[in-house]
Write a protein that holds these residues in place. Structure first.
Motif, short mmCIF file in Angstrom:
data_model
loop_
_atom_site.label_atom_id
_atom_site.label_comp_id
_atom_site.label_asym_id
_atom_site.label_seq_id
_atom_site.Cartn_x
_atom_site.Cartn_y
_atom_site.Cartn_z
N LEU A 76 -2.81 0.73 -3.24
CA LEU A 76 -3.58 -0.29 -2.51
C LEU A 76 -2.70 -1.48 -2.15
O LEU A 76 -2.71 -1.95 -1.01
CB LEU A 76 -4.76 -0.77 -3.37
N PHE A 77 -1.91 -1.95 -3.11
CA PHE A 77 -1.04 -3.09 -2.83
C PHE A 77 0.01 -2.75 -1.78
O PHE A 77 0.29 -3.54 -0.89
CB PHE A 77 -0.34 -3.56 -4.12
N ALA A 78 0.57 -1.52 -1.90
CA ALA A 78 1.64 -1.13 -0.97
C ALA A 78 1.13 -1.15 0.46
O ALA A 78 1.83 -1.54 1.39
CB ALA A 78 2.18 0.25 -1.35
N VAL A 79 -0.12 -0.72 0.67
CA VAL A 79 -0.64 -0.65 2.03
C VAL A 79 -1.17 -2.00 2.50
O VAL A 79 -1.01 -2.37 3.66
CB VAL A 79 -1.75 0.43 2.11
N TRP A 80 -1.79 -2.76 1.60
CA TRP A 80 -2.49 -3.97 2.04
C TRP A 80 -1.64 -5.24 2.04
O TRP A 80 -1.94 -6.17 2.77
CB TRP A 80 -3.77 -4.18 1.23
N VAL A 81 -0.65 -5.30 1.16
CA VAL A 81 0.15 -6.53 1.13
C VAL A 81 1.34 -6.37 2.06
O VAL A 81 2.19 -5.51 1.84
CB VAL A 81 0.63 -6.84 -0.31
N PRO A 82 1.41 -7.16 3.12
CA PRO A 82 2.51 -7.01 4.08
C PRO A 82 3.84 -7.34 3.45
O PRO A 82 3.95 -8.21 2.59
CB PRO A 82 2.16 -8.02 5.19
N LYS A 83 4.88 -6.60 3.88
CA LYS A 83 6.21 -6.74 3.28
C LYS A 83 6.81 -8.13 3.57
O LYS A 83 7.60 -8.64 2.81
CB LYS A 83 7.16 -5.68 3.84
N ASP A 84 6.41 -8.75 4.69
CA ASP A 84 7.06 -10.03 5.03
C ASP A 84 6.40 -11.22 4.33
O ASP A 84 6.79 -12.35 4.52
CB ASP A 84 7.09 -10.23 6.55
N ILE A 85 5.41 -10.93 3.48
CA ILE A 85 4.72 -12.02 2.77
C ILE A 85 5.71 -12.83 1.93
O ILE A 85 5.61 -14.05 1.83
CB ILE A 85 3.58 -11.45 1.89
N VAL A 86 6.70 -12.11 1.36
CA VAL A 86 7.67 -12.77 0.49
C VAL A 86 8.52 -13.76 1.29
O VAL A 86 8.67 -14.92 0.92
CB VAL A 86 8.58 -11.71 -0.18
#
Lengths: 160, 184
Positions: B65-75
């Motif tokens: 769920l996190f891998a799909v929903w949290v965008p990679k560029d959030i960091v």
């Protein structure tokens, strides 16, 4: 089923429900990803489980505690810390292994050192870390991580 | 590059299964030599198997769920120009999100450093990514109990922050020395 397992499963179920309500396609993608990582980690899970069985079945507790127990002292903590730094097993699986060692006479400090160095220090990923972040940062991070892992382990042993 | 990675993963999988096979054979041989150990070994393995089976599927679902929903560029978006206590806090939270193995954090950290993010924040971020991951904490809670998990978590956060600040000092100090040398 213990409380922790119930909570974790609850979070997963609620998360999935919200995901399906928000976007079915993305939810299915997450499930597929979960399935793939599950299959990927499965052989390691069985390997660790069998090793735990053999460890607790064959190695008597007094042997374990001689090497990594209370009487092994500081040397034992360093030894387990080094083993954790060099080993390359998924972090998720270090916890059952640590629990089995604890059950069989290892000290809290040794187990804490093992988990902390295993997760914080990556000897296998070190070349990549050096390439991306430079020698100085990578070596300082991994080196100091070992020292703080030992300090954390000693404090854990003192308070628990 | 991506193909290489897939090929590598596939080889890793095969290696894991071969390892499992050889350990199984060793176990069968050992247990037939020492049949009196059979009960202890099997019941211990079985107990740990049940405990794993109760949580591992759920942990994998949460990871997915996190891998799909949290965008990679959030960091990059949040950690790029955060400083002070807020920066350290964000570094821990963003590192703890279950978003993948450590090696994908390195290029992120490198990009952030180039953008001028604080070294201390990057070190805290990387360390949080390595050892304060949310799914890891869940499994630790299951196997080692709440006291162990919470104390190790708090101690880890404290010392990781100290380590970040120390490394920043060392690097900056080294740079200054280098700067003087370069000037000469």
């Amino acid at each position: 089923m213990n409380v922790t397992a119930i909570i974790i499963n609850g979070i997963a179920v609620v998360g999935l429900l919200i995901a399906f309500v928000k976007d079915g396609k993305k939810a299915i993608k997450s499930l597929k990803m979960a399935g793939r990582s599950f299959i990927k980690i499965l052989p390691m899970v069985f390997i660790i489980i069998i090793i735990i069985g053999l460890l607790l079945g064959f190695v008597p507790p007094d042997q374990i505690s001689r090497f990594v127990g209370e009487q092994s002292g500081f040397g034992g903590i360093l030894l387990v810390g080094a083993a954790g730094a060099l080993m390359h097993i998924p972090a998720l699986l270090s916890f059952p292994l640590a629990a089995s060692l604890l059950e069989d006479g290892a000290s809290v400090s040794a187990v804490a050192a093992f988990i902390t160095t295993l997760t914080m220090i990556g000897t296998i990923t070190l070349p990549l870390e050096i390439k991306e972040l430079g020698k100085k940062i990578a070596l300082l991070r991994n080196g100091l991580s070992f020292i703080i892992a030992i300090i954390i382990a000693l404090i854990m042993g003192a308070i628990l | 590059m991506k193909k290489d990675l897939k090929e590598k993963q596939k080889r890793g999988m095969i290696r894991d299964w071969v390892l499992l096979g050889s350990i199984l054979i060793t176990t069968v041989v050992l247990l037939s030599i020492f049949p009196d150990k059979k009960g202890a070994v099997i019941s211990t393995s079985w107990d740990f198997f049940i405990e794993m089976a109760l949580i591992l599927p759920a942990v994998m679902v949460i990871l997915g769920l996190f891998a799909v929903w949290v965008p990679k560029d959030i960091v990059v978006k949040y950690l790029g120009n955060a400083s002070g206590i807020r920066g350290i806090f964000l570094a821990i939270i963003l590192g703890a999100l279950p978003t993948g193995p450590l090696y994908i954090a390195f290029p992120m950290a490198a990009a952030l450093l180039k953008k001028g993010a604080k070294i201390s924040n990057i070190i805290v971020f990387l360390s949080a990514w390595a050892c304060i991951k949310i799914p890891q904490e869940m499994v630790e809670l299951q196997f080692l109990g709440v006291q162990f998990m919470i104390s190790r978590l708090i101690l880890t956060i404290i010392f990781v922050v100290i380590m970040g600040l120390v490394i920043e000092r060392i690097i900056k100090w080294g740079d200054k020395e280098g700067g003087v040398e370069n000037a000469i």
